[in-house]
Design a protein around this motif. Sequence first.
Motif, PDB file in Angstrom:
ATOM      1  N   TYR A 312      -3.946  -0.088   2.514  1.00 22.86           N
ATOM      2  CA  TYR A 312      -4.334  -1.089   1.524  1.00 22.86           C
ATOM      3  C   TYR A 312      -3.151  -1.980   1.130  1.00 22.86           C
ATOM      4  O   TYR A 312      -3.344  -3.116   0.710  1.00 22.86           O
ATOM      5  CB  TYR A 312      -4.931  -0.411   0.288  1.00 22.86           C
ATOM      6  CG  TYR A 312      -6.333   0.088   0.509  1.00 22.86           C
ATOM      7  CD1 TYR A 312      -7.386  -0.803   0.709  1.00 22.86           C
ATOM      8  CD2 TYR A 312      -6.618   1.456   0.537  1.00 22.86           C
ATOM      9  CE1 TYR A 312      -8.681  -0.353   0.926  1.00 22.86           C
ATOM     10  CE2 TYR A 312      -7.913   1.918   0.754  1.00 22.86           C
ATOM     11  CZ  TYR A 312      -8.934   1.008   0.952  1.00 22.86           C
ATOM     12  OH  TYR A 312     -10.216   1.450   1.180  1.00 22.86           O
ATOM     13  N   ASP A 321      -5.250  -4.645  -0.890  1.00 20.67           N
ATOM     14  CA  ASP A 321      -5.737  -4.325  -2.235  1.00 20.67           C
ATOM     15  C   ASP A 321      -4.650  -3.522  -2.944  1.00 20.67           C
ATOM     16  O   ASP A 321      -4.522  -2.310  -2.751  1.00 20.67           O
ATOM     17  CB  ASP A 321      -7.043  -3.528  -2.140  1.00 20.67           C
ATOM     18  CG  ASP A 321      -7.725  -3.352  -3.492  1.00 20.67           C
ATOM     19  OD1 ASP A 321      -7.016  -3.163  -4.492  1.00 20.67           O
ATOM     20  OD2 ASP A 321      -8.970  -3.375  -3.523  1.00 20.67           O
ATOM     21  N   LYS A 324      -5.897  -0.422  -5.106  1.00 19.95           N
ATOM     22  CA  LYS A 324      -6.265   0.763  -4.325  1.00 19.95           C
ATOM     23  C   LYS A 324      -5.037   1.395  -3.681  1.00 19.95           C
ATOM     24  O   LYS A 324      -4.937   2.624  -3.581  1.00 19.95           O
ATOM     25  CB  LYS A 324      -7.285   0.389  -3.250  1.00 19.95           C
ATOM     26  CG  LYS A 324      -8.699   0.207  -3.783  1.00 19.95           C
ATOM     27  CD  LYS A 324      -9.696   0.034  -2.652  1.00 19.95           C
ATOM     28  CE  LYS A 324     -11.116  -0.081  -3.189  1.00 19.95           C
ATOM     29  NZ  LYS A 324     -12.108  -0.260  -2.091  1.00 19.95           N
TER      30      LYS A 324
END
Length: 760
Positions: A312, A321, A324
């Motif tokens: 991630y 992300d 995350k």
Amino acid sequence: MRQSVVDDGLHRVSECHRGDRSMFLRYRFVFPLLIAAVVTACSNTGTPPKADIHPAKNSPVASVSPLAEMVREAQVGNARAQHTLAGKYQRGEGVPKDLAKSVAWDQKSAAQGYTEAQAALAHDYFSGTGVTQDLKEAVNLADKAAAQGNAYAQSELGWCYRMGSGCPIDAAKSSEWFQKSAAQGYGDAQYALAICYEFGNGCPEDPSKAGEWGSKAVETLRKAAAQGDAHAQADLAFLYGRGIGIPIDSIQSAEWDQKAAAQGIDTAQINLAFDYLRGNGVVKDEAKALEWFQKAAAQGNAYAQSELGWCYRMGSGCPIDAAKSSEWFQKSAAQGYGDAQYALAICYEFGNGCPEDPSKAGEWGSKAVETLRKAAAQGDAHAQADLAFLYGRGIGIPIDSIQSAEWDQKAAAQGIDTAQINLAFDYLRGNGVVKDEAKALEWFQKAAVQGNQSAQFILAKEYAEGTAVEINLVSAYAWANLAASNVNEMNQSTDRKDAAHFRDQLEDQMTRAQVAEAQRLSANWKIGSDFPQEQSQQSPTGLPKTVGHPTKQGTGTMFVVTPTGLAVTNDHVLKGCLELRLKGQDSALKVVAEDAANDLALLQLPSPAAAVATIAESDKLRQGDDIAVFGFPLNGVLASGGNLTTGVISGLTGPRNNTAQFQITAAIQPGSSGSPVINDDGDVIGAVSSKLSDEVMARATGSVGESVNFAISAQELKAFLEANRVTYATGDGHWYARKQAPADIADAARKWTFMVECWK
């Protein structure tokens, strides 16, 4: 950020060995994960079976149900019945499934010394099944069962002493218990010994013994794996993947990993994820790799959780992300996983994926240092690189440039590209080491050939500016071109744009021919290869290079024949050289003796040798016998660690029936001169001398000869050594001696074969 590859050799979560970091992920597996594997599912052949018992058909109580009879027997103290009843409660057979009752009955049975109950109960305490997890009690029970000869318990003790799970780490005891279990044919212990000898982890590295135990393990594990034993499937996948006791077969490896992973084996899920990342035995698929990492992470596997954090963070198989990424790093770090702790420290130090917070950076850095020190001391290259960075930046620990450089040295020597770059900068700036631009360039070069974009760009600038190397615009353009197109590293698009802009500026200073050659070199470049530097002998203007200090003009191969460091090569390797040097060293080699007629020379290394070649005792050669050649051909193009080529003895004499030579089919190239020709006993039977000239062959026959190469015979080699009063080692050459595989020959030859450089 530091990332690359290591394999600690205990379980197949990364290939050791040293490969590349696919899409920025670290392919490695460290001790905390292995301890978790021991705790949750130590046995690779499953939980010890809880046997069933049935009364005889003609028993006076035959009319009573078998289960009722079993309960009655258990209640009156029958240890076997108690253990069998424990199995019924564990599986829910004829009674409601009740793990606590299963443990209670096994405790009664084990208290009477019933071996199978002790082994089963040890497993329950290891995994916390039906009882509070207690590793010390698990070891205590396993020890009792192992002392009575239970193979499962013996293997479990081997893992415990290997990992320090419930007891201190003790390599000797670990090996001892594995040996006892393996001798009973227990597949998990056979596998453990194969891994032990393959990687020298807990016992001396011995490829022969690794192959022997690997072969036995494969035979045992195949049966269990075919019957659905998930741990056996995972072990079998590793043996196929590494070629231990069986030829490498990436497809079989991936297939067995698929089966084990489908049954929930977290390490198999991780290995399968890497198979999909690299396309090993399966079609490359980052999305599937992510899916398997997620399955393992969902089981609480700290390694997989950390890998998801990197996925991630980098956008590998998923959108980037930061939230995350941080979440998975937090979960992994909370379990004490050093890599995740390090990642969080960096995250908070630089605000990369989380808010910048020096306090939290120091907190996680301090935890990471404590964890990483242990792994680094055990040879984990990534831990060494991470530790070097923390020392260098003073994150969670006071800045210590000497410690930083020392850990970078260790990690760089194991092939960690980011450590190689950091070490190069250490040498450029004199941080923790003596300032040395030549060594800096050497480490940049090592990282660049591994595909590191930053190192490639740095090399491009070096070759363009000539700070520590001769100006070479062709090489500069080629490296800049690679850096501009490199998307396999953790680099920003701006980095690639800078490299592309630099490349375009170089083009304005180059001829069309030079640009075409540079484009050809970069188009044909592969990971692990350097660019040949023949063109470096001219300045950018095309005029001859100014005369000055000697430069490397060619290379050959030599092999050591005495512990004092005497080595043999071809006499023609020496011709015209002002100096001869061992690769990577500045001190000159001493020429002890030459025999131009037989093309042999004797050199003295600057220091004693750790290993020497053995020369075949018999001079008898047989046409068609297998041979191998180990040397250093095409320096700068092929692998710098040496190359092995195989073939056969195709003729018993050399050109014009010269009996001092013989003909071989093994491929040789420039740089192969002086390479040892080795038989399947591992003994030297000759030294590579020449190949049939393509030009001469074409003029004589109208075609080019293939694999027509010649070597000086062992008879001439021994005569040369004896004439110079050199005492050399010989092989026994017995017919019953174990024949060596090419991989074994290469492993041995690598220790006593070296590149010799000609400087003019």
